[in-house]
Enzyme design. Structure first.
Site, mmCIF file in Angstrom:
data_model
loop_
_atom_site.group_PDB
_atom_site.id
_atom_site.type_symbol
_atom_site.label_atom_id
_atom_site.label_comp_id
_atom_site.label_asym_id
_atom_site.label_seq_id
_atom_site.Cartn_x
_atom_site.Cartn_y
_atom_site.Cartn_z
ATOM 1 N N GLU A 1 9.770 -2.602 3.854
ATOM 2 C CA GLU A 1 9.068 -2.393 2.584
ATOM 3 C C GLU A 1 10.024 -1.907 1.500
ATOM 4 O O GLU A 1 9.953 -2.344 0.351
ATOM 5 C CB GLU A 1 7.935 -1.387 2.801
ATOM 6 C CG GLU A 1 6.823 -1.911 3.691
ATOM 7 C CD GLU A 1 5.863 -0.825 4.140
ATOM 8 O OE1 GLU A 1 4.738 -1.170 4.524
ATOM 9 O OE2 GLU A 1 6.228 0.368 4.110
ATOM 10 N N GLY B 1 2.643 2.681 9.082
ATOM 11 C CA GLY B 1 2.779 1.512 9.949
ATOM 12 C C GLY B 1 4.194 1.281 10.440
ATOM 13 O O GLY B 1 4.468 0.250 11.050
ATOM 14 N N GLY C 1 0.840 -1.187 0.000
ATOM 15 C CA GLY C 1 0.000 0.000 0.000
ATOM 16 C C GLY C 1 0.881 1.244 0.000
ATOM 17 O O GLY C 1 2.102 1.172 -0.092
ATOM 18 N N GLY D 1 5.012 4.585 5.383
ATOM 19 C CA GLY D 1 5.534 4.501 6.734
ATOM 20 C C GLY D 1 4.545 4.762 7.842
ATOM 21 O O GLY D 1 4.945 4.854 9.000
#
Length: 237
Positions: free
Chosen positions: A108, A102, A87, A100
């Site tokens: 990622e 999360g 995402g 970022g």
């Protein structure tokens, strides 16, 4: 107009438009976040997770996959990623991303850099004219240098503050032991320059700016539909 679950629509678009690439992928990289979780449910229901090596970008994603009955692996055990999906918090017209929320941007970014094909699934409101328009830029710093990094960022003219935990006292600590600093840049005229400037500070591990790491973006709206943005012509050679 009928209303649909936009995150599930993004997952449906991922499967419909990229089924062939997913079926060909031996190693599938999985990002982090609520839209990724919705896409995972679609992939699972379509049987597209079976028989593949699943590489998780975070502990949260690893636990999600384990709860679905799969055995995710760490990036260090694979030599590359055939297909990566994730995402994004903001997407600009050039396909640059701000990520970022999360606090998983390091994992990622590693997977996105390893991947042959990178596809991001987002909802319509994530599209912006300039990165930083709606969200601060997350920066991960090693704990020993966190305050030095924060002061350097403020010296550059940004408001920089530690992201605070809700489940414990103190700042957010990432899966890799870093401290997250949210940097209020405002809309960025040149995100590549901001990435270079911030990354040059000793102690910075990763930023939430993803420059040149996008091939396609699946965009879902509140209605039952999606569109796909193609950025492969901008991919560095």
């Amino acid at each position: 107009m009928a209303r649909c679950n936009a995150k599930l629509e993004a997952g449906r678009g991922l499967v419909e438009r990229f089924r062939g690439l997913i079926e060909e992928a031996r190693v599938l990289g999985v990002g982090t976040g609520s839209t990724v979780r919705a896409a995972l449910r679609v992939l699972r229901d379509e049987g597209l997770l079976e028989g593949r090596i699943l590489v998780a970008s975070s502990v949260d994603t690893a636990l999600e996959l384990a709860g679905m009955g799969y055995r995710p692996v760490m990036p260090s055990v694979v030599s590359g990623v055939d297909f990566y999906f994730d995402g994004a918090d903001e997407v600009d017209p050039g396909g640059n991303l701000l990520k970022g929320r999360g606090a998983a941007m390091l994992g990622e970014k590693i997977l996105a850099s390893m991947a042959r094909v990178r596809v991001y699934v987002v909802t319509e409101e994530k599209l912006v004219d300039r990165l930083g328009s709606r969200r601060p830029l997350p920066v991960e710093a090693v704990p020993w240098a966190a305050e030095y990094v924060r002061r350097r960022l403020e010296g550059m003219g940004y408001r920089a503050e530690y992201r605070r935990c809700q489940g414990k006292d103190g700042p957010v600590v990432t899966d890799w032991g870093g401290v997250v600093i949210d940097v209020h840049t405002g809309p960025m005229e040149d995100p590549r320059a901001v990435e270079a400037e911030v990354s040059s500070i000793p102690g910075v591990v990763a930023t939430g700016l993803f420059i040149g790491l996008t091939d396609y973006v699946v965009v879902a709206g509140p209605g039952c539909g999606y569109r796909v943005l193609d950025f492969t012509g901008r991919r560095p050679r």
